[in-house]
Design a protein around this motif. Structure first.
Motif, mmCIF file in Angstrom:
data_model
loop_
_atom_site.group_PDB
_atom_site.id
_atom_site.type_symbol
_atom_site.label_atom_id
_atom_site.label_comp_id
_atom_site.label_asym_id
_atom_site.label_seq_id
_atom_site.Cartn_x
_atom_site.Cartn_y
_atom_site.Cartn_z
ATOM 1 N N ALA A 14 0.853 -1.198 0.000
ATOM 2 C CA ALA A 14 0.000 0.000 0.000
ATOM 3 C C ALA A 14 0.885 1.242 0.000
ATOM 4 O O ALA A 14 1.813 1.347 0.791
ATOM 5 C CB ALA A 14 -0.916 0.001 1.220
ATOM 6 N N GLU A 15 0.610 2.154 -0.910
ATOM 7 C CA GLU A 15 1.361 3.408 -0.977
ATOM 8 C C GLU A 15 0.558 4.579 -0.424
ATOM 9 O O GLU A 15 1.123 5.608 -0.063
ATOM 10 C CB GLU A 15 1.782 3.689 -2.410
ATOM 11 N N ARG A 16 -0.756 4.411 -0.379
ATOM 12 C CA ARG A 16 -1.620 5.413 0.226
ATOM 13 C C ARG A 16 -2.873 4.732 0.734
ATOM 14 O O ARG A 16 -3.179 3.593 0.360
ATOM 15 C CB ARG A 16 -1.939 6.550 -0.732
ATOM 16 N N VAL A 17 -3.599 5.436 1.602
ATOM 17 C CA VAL A 17 -4.838 4.906 2.167
ATOM 18 C C VAL A 17 -5.917 5.980 2.107
ATOM 19 O O VAL A 17 -5.620 7.174 2.133
ATOM 20 C CB VAL A 17 -4.656 4.449 3.638
ATOM 21 N N THR A 18 -7.158 5.524 2.005
ATOM 22 C CA THR A 18 -8.301 6.430 2.065
ATOM 23 C C THR A 18 -9.185 5.986 3.216
ATOM 24 O O THR A 18 -9.505 4.801 3.342
ATOM 25 C CB THR A 18 -9.095 6.415 0.743
ATOM 26 N N LEU A 19 -9.554 6.941 4.069
ATOM 27 C CA LEU A 19 -10.431 6.665 5.202
ATOM 28 C C LEU A 19 -11.883 6.850 4.771
ATOM 29 O O LEU A 19 -12.225 7.865 4.151
ATOM 30 C CB LEU A 19 -10.114 7.597 6.369
ATOM 31 N N PHE A 20 -12.707 5.861 5.110
ATOM 32 C CA PHE A 20 -14.135 5.903 4.791
ATOM 33 C C PHE A 20 -14.967 5.915 6.063
ATOM 34 O O PHE A 20 -14.668 5.197 7.017
ATOM 35 C CB PHE A 20 -14.536 4.670 3.976
ATOM 36 N N ASP A 21 -16.024 6.719 6.036
ATOM 37 C CA ASP A 21 -17.078 6.701 7.042
ATOM 38 C C ASP A 21 -18.270 6.079 6.341
ATOM 39 O O ASP A 21 -18.961 6.732 5.561
ATOM 40 C CB ASP A 21 -17.387 8.118 7.507
ATOM 41 N N GLY A 22 -18.448 4.770 6.566
ATOM 42 C CA GLY A 22 -19.448 4.037 5.798
ATOM 43 C C GLY A 22 -19.008 3.978 4.346
ATOM 44 O O GLY A 22 -17.926 3.491 4.041
ATOM 45 N N ASP A 23 -19.812 4.542 3.452
ATOM 46 C CA ASP A 23 -19.481 4.566 2.023
ATOM 47 C C ASP A 23 -18.872 5.892 1.568
ATOM 48 O O ASP A 23 -18.605 6.078 0.388
ATOM 49 C CB ASP A 23 -20.744 4.299 1.190
ATOM 50 N N THR A 24 -18.651 6.812 2.499
ATOM 51 C CA THR A 24 -18.170 8.145 2.154
ATOM 52 C C THR A 24 -16.683 8.284 2.443
ATOM 53 O O THR A 24 -16.246 8.103 3.583
ATOM 54 C CB THR A 24 -18.941 9.211 2.966
ATOM 55 N N ALA A 25 -15.897 8.606 1.413
ATOM 56 C CA ALA A 25 -14.469 8.852 1.590
ATOM 57 C C ALA A 25 -14.284 10.181 2.312
ATOM 58 O O ALA A 25 -14.898 11.194 1.943
ATOM 59 C CB ALA A 25 -13.763 8.876 0.240
ATOM 60 N N THR A 26 -13.448 10.190 3.358
ATOM 61 C CA THR A 26 -13.220 11.424 4.112
ATOM 62 C C THR A 26 -11.884 12.063 3.783
ATOM 63 O O THR A 26 -11.795 13.280 3.734
ATOM 64 C CB THR A 26 -13.330 11.194 5.624
ATOM 65 N N TYR A 27 -10.836 11.266 3.586
ATOM 66 C CA TYR A 27 -9.556 11.802 3.126
ATOM 67 C C TYR A 27 -8.635 10.681 2.684
ATOM 68 O O TYR A 27 -8.811 9.533 3.049
ATOM 69 C CB TYR A 27 -8.870 12.693 4.163
ATOM 70 N N THR A 28 -7.620 11.062 1.881
ATOM 71 C CA THR A 28 -6.603 10.138 1.391
ATOM 72 C C THR A 28 -5.255 10.620 1.889
ATOM 73 O O THR A 28 -5.001 11.830 1.947
ATOM 74 C CB THR A 28 -6.617 10.088 -0.146
ATOM 75 N N MET A 29 -4.387 9.663 2.245
ATOM 76 C CA MET A 29 -3.096 9.987 2.828
ATOM 77 C C MET A 29 -2.017 9.054 2.309
ATOM 78 O O MET A 29 -2.258 7.860 2.165
ATOM 79 C CB MET A 29 -3.236 9.869 4.338
ATOM 80 N N SER A 30 -0.842 9.590 2.040
ATOM 81 C CA SER A 30 0.298 8.799 1.584
ATOM 82 C C SER A 30 0.906 8.016 2.731
ATOM 83 O O SER A 30 0.956 8.494 3.870
ATOM 84 C CB SER A 30 1.361 9.729 0.984
ATOM 85 N N LEU A 31 1.396 6.816 2.440
ATOM 86 C CA LEU A 31 2.144 6.036 3.422
ATOM 87 C C LEU A 31 3.642 6.097 3.136
ATOM 88 O O LEU A 31 4.426 5.433 3.798
ATOM 89 C CB LEU A 31 1.690 4.567 3.405
ATOM 90 N N ASN A 32 4.042 6.895 2.184
ATOM 91 C CA ASN A 32 5.454 6.990 1.835
ATOM 92 C C ASN A 32 6.233 7.907 2.755
ATOM 93 O O ASN A 32 7.452 7.899 2.752
ATOM 94 C CB ASN A 32 5.618 7.423 0.381
ATOM 95 N N ASP A 33 5.552 8.697 3.569
ATOM 96 C CA ASP A 33 6.194 9.535 4.574
ATOM 97 C C ASP A 33 5.804 9.003 5.939
ATOM 98 O O ASP A 33 4.728 8.438 6.112
ATOM 99 C CB ASP A 33 5.723 10.983 4.442
ATOM 100 N N GLU A 34 6.648 9.207 6.911
ATOM 101 C CA GLU A 34 6.325 8.739 8.252
ATOM 102 C C GLU A 34 5.153 9.518 8.807
ATOM 103 O O GLU A 34 5.037 10.721 8.601
ATOM 104 C CB GLU A 34 7.536 8.874 9.173
ATOM 105 N N ILE A 35 4.307 8.798 9.519
ATOM 106 C CA ILE A 35 3.119 9.409 10.148
ATOM 107 C C ILE A 35 3.536 10.031 11.462
ATOM 108 O O ILE A 35 4.284 9.485 12.201
ATOM 109 C CB ILE A 35 2.019 8.351 10.353
#
Length: 68
Positions: A47-68
């Motif tokens: 996985a290079e990025r992730v998208t957070l969902f609230d049910g069926d609604t995407a709330t934001y997308t974030m890269s995993l290539n940088d440290e959190i």
């Protein structure tokens, strides 16, 4: 609603597989805390990025290539 992550490549292709768990969380905070603990393993699984969902609604997308 349940919160969940979708795993993607850098170009947005959706990933799946045994290394990328399908977790459901009761709150956004729980989902974000879990990601903070597991992002390296997810990145190692492709996985290079992730998208957070609230049910069926995407709330934001974030890269995993940088440290959190």
């Amino acid at each position: 609603m349940a919160w969940s992550w979708r795993y993607e490549t850098a170009d947005g292709t959706v990933l799946g597989g045994a290394e990328l768990p399908e977790e459901l969380f009761p709150s956004r905070g729980d989902a974000e805390s879990w990601l903070g603990e597991t992002w390296r393993r997810l990145r190692d699984a492709g996985a290079e990025r992730v998208t957070l969902f609230d049910g069926d609604t995407a709330t934001y997308t974030m890269s995993l290539n940088d440290e959190i």
